[in-house]
Scaffold this active site. Structure first.
Site, short mmCIF file in Angstrom:
data_model
loop_
_atom_site.label_atom_id
_atom_site.label_comp_id
_atom_site.label_asym_id
_atom_site.label_seq_id
_atom_site.Cartn_x
_atom_site.Cartn_y
_atom_site.Cartn_z
N CYS A 73 -33.08 -57.67 -25.42
CA CYS A 73 -34.02 -57.56 -24.28
C CYS A 73 -35.29 -58.38 -24.43
O CYS A 73 -35.60 -59.21 -23.59
CB CYS A 73 -34.50 -56.13 -24.05
SG CYS A 73 -33.30 -54.84 -24.20
N HIS A 129 -41.46 -54.98 -21.37
CA HIS A 129 -40.91 -55.14 -22.72
C HIS A 129 -41.26 -56.45 -23.43
O HIS A 129 -40.50 -56.93 -24.28
CB HIS A 129 -39.38 -54.95 -22.71
CG HIS A 129 -38.87 -54.38 -24.01
ND1 HIS A 129 -37.54 -54.31 -24.34
CD2 HIS A 129 -39.54 -53.86 -25.07
CE1 HIS A 129 -37.41 -53.77 -25.54
NE2 HIS A 129 -38.61 -53.48 -26.00
#
Ligand code: NAG
Ligand code: NAG
Ligand code: NAG
Ligand code: NAG
Length: 544
Positions: A73, A129
């Site tokens: 991610c 993130h």
């Protein structure tokens, strides 16, 4: 094998091309799925998990048959925002934890900043993130007019908490924010919550400026231990045809994601701006079939999972849709990499791309079905210790991979008990089917047959698998052998030599990331009203 289903749905479409309006800057809606597997959408052939809204975007847009992302991610989102490989940014490897004081370097200018300069309104809903310990890392400090969503790897779908290991204990904190404030008032299933917020952004958008909406879903990422998979029970009940209990819940999570795509497209249509909107749908990396943060995704028949440089980690779901597309080809098989979105999106927005990036503007080539401008791609992670290069037909994998994430998984999850659900019913009952009908989008038999073309067939027996370790390396012809079963390193030393040399040049550009992962006790939610809020603004940065 789907022919009977498909012919049935042809008649309602009127064969008129939507006309392109090349003068306006289009609205751009970028939808990102989290840890979605290759085999978890029905336009890739799944009979088990039906995703009619996503599929119809592909059938009436362009499916990206060789779309590659980074396999984790944080690296893939860093690359998406900058147009640079994660290893150039020091953002490669293990994803960011909520307890780390680390983020995408603020010296990087990122996608929403470029788009703001081009006059766009910029909104992020969902996952970030790429930095949250400091205010300067937050989306609203980096070009987004607003952010509603979670800043870390995931949150619980109902409580919006994230649990993390800190000083030998599991600590929990609330992780949903509206701009810079904890969003305590929110209720509901997170995929629906994000859809509602996205609809509200679209509805309230002042059309005097173009819109950039990035909707980065939590789905279908796993949640905290103890409740790893979560979906509304009535949706899970609809998945009784799936034999694996875990995958039934996963399938319901993906179904809600597909519903979201329908709602968003409907909102764009209702607002009257769909005809001047480009929709991009991508996965951030491959599915996590087992291990840490497993979610019962399947990348079958590809080899490897998230956190692995094999195809299952990197070759992922991708498509782009625009009402102005009028070519008849709906499958583009050229290489496209996550770094290509920045220049490609800037090209859609009629802006210029920065020079010092790794991404390549593919907008013209996708629109007009020309060959990809990309010939090579890298996956370099000095933290885990592997590096791979894809160049032309070949892929070389070197270093040390996590073996448990680099084999064939997910086939057993694909079993169906009883009758498979009707694909035709799913298609004709979808929001997208109805919308495409209203806008007279042309759809032909061959377009839906793309479902068969997207199926990857591997003749190899998948037994002889090469794992690079301790100086050995693996070479594959990924065009002939997309499942990476047949190691060619012994028979093609010439290719190994050339590719190793090229890989070494790229590896030398790696910016070291902070090692080891340092979980700072000052980040603990108990100091922050039990939220994962900004905690390092007044703390001197600890150097590597
Ligand atoms: C976020 O901040 C912007 C700018 O101050 C504001 O316009 C917007 O309404 C805020 N969004 C939310 C969801 O509170
Ligand atoms: C939209 O923006 C324009 C230009 O800033 C402004 O003149 C107009 O009043 C706005 N419309 C609405 C409904 O807010
Ligand atoms: C690689 O080297 C390490 C350290 O010397 C060793 O522990 C490991 O077993 C080796 N792996 C293989 C596959 O040889
Ligand atoms: C602290 O958290 C509670 C929920 O647990 C919330 O109701 C309250 O508004 C928060 N206080 C502040 C100052 O943010």
């Amino acid at each position: 094998m789907y022919a009977a289903d498909i012919l049935f749905i042809l008649s309602p479409f009127i064969f008129i091309d939507a006309s392109a309006d090349n003068l306006l800057q289009p609205n751009i809606v970028l939808i990102i799925a989290d840890d979605l597997g290759w085999d978890d959408v029905s336009f890739h052939g799944s009979d088990q998990i039906l995703t009619p809204n996503i599929d119809l975007l592909a059938y009436s847009g362009v499916a990206l048959g060789r779309y590659y992302s980074h396999c984790i991610c944080t690296p893939s989102r860093s690359a998406l925002m900058t147009g640079k490989y994660a290893h150039i940014l020091g953002m490669q490897g293990y994803p960011l934890t909520n307890t780390e004081d680390r983020g995408l370097p603020t010296s990087e200018k990122i996608l929403p900043q470029y788009l703001k300069e081009l006059g766009y309104a910029t909104h992020l809903i969902g996952k970030w993130h790429i930095g949250q310990s400091r205010t300067e890392y937050l989306p609203t400090s980096r070009g987004f007019d607003s952010h509603f969503g979670h800043r870390g790897g995931y949150v619980d779908y109902y409580e919006y908490t994230l649990e993390e290991r800190l000083e030998n204990a599991d600590v929990s904190g609330f992780g949903l924010f509206r701009n810079e404030t904890a969003a305590w008032d929110v209720e509901g299933y997170l995929t629906d919550v994000y859809s509602r917020e996205a609809i509200s952004i679209i509805t309230q958008h002042n059309i005097s400026s173009p819109l950039f909406l990035m909707l980065a879903h939590n789905a279908p990422h796993s949640s905290n231990a103890g409740a790893m998979l979560q979906a509304p029970p009535e949706e899970v009940r609809k998945m009784r045809h799936i034999e694996s209990g875990g995958r039934r819940i996963y399938a319901a999570m993906v179904k809600k994601l597909d519903d979201s795509v329908g709602y968003i497209t409907q909102a764009l249509f209702d607002k009257g701006i769909l005809d001047n909107t480009v929709i991009v749908f991508i996965a951030d990396n491959g599915g996590m079939t087992s291990g840490d943060s497993m979610n019962y995704a399947s990348n079958w028949p590809l080899r490897g999972l998230k956190m692995s440089p094999f195809e299952g980690g990197t070759r992922v779901v991708g498509l782009v849709w625009s009402a102005s597309f009028n070519n008849s080809n709906h499958l583009w098989n050229g290489y496209m990499h996550v770094t290509d979105w920045l220049p490609t999106i800037l090209s859609m927005a009629k802006g210029n791309s920065p020079k010092n990036i790794n991404g390549i503007d593919q907008w013209h080539n996708i629109q007009f079905n020309e060959d990809s401008k990309r010939e090579e791609m890298f996956e370099i992670d000095d933290y885990t210790g592997y590096a791979s290069i894809t160049s032309g037909d070949f892929k070389l994998v070197t270093g040390n991979v996590i073996v448990a994430y680099s084999d064939y998984q997910g086939d057993d999850l694909r079993r169906i008990s009883g009758d498979r659900p009707s694909y035709m019913d799913a298609i004709v009952n979808s929001k997208l089917y109805n919308i495409l009908h209203k806008i007279n989008r042309r759809l032909k038999f061959e377009d839906i047959n793309l479902r068969n073309e997207m199926c990857i067939n591997c003749d190899s027996d998948r037994i002889t698998t090469c794992y690079p370790q301790n100086g050995t390396m693996c070479l594959f012809n990924i065009k002939d052998d997309p499942c990476e079963a047949k190691d060619l390193s012994a028979s093609r030393p010439d290719v190994v030599k050339t590719m190793t040399a090229r890989l070494n040049i790229e590896k030398s550009k790696t910016k070291a990331r902070k090692v080891p992962l340092f979980r700072d006790p000052r980040s603990s939610p108990r100091f922050l009203n039990y939220t994962w809020d900004v905690w390092a603004d007044n703390i001197k940065e600890i150097s590597a």
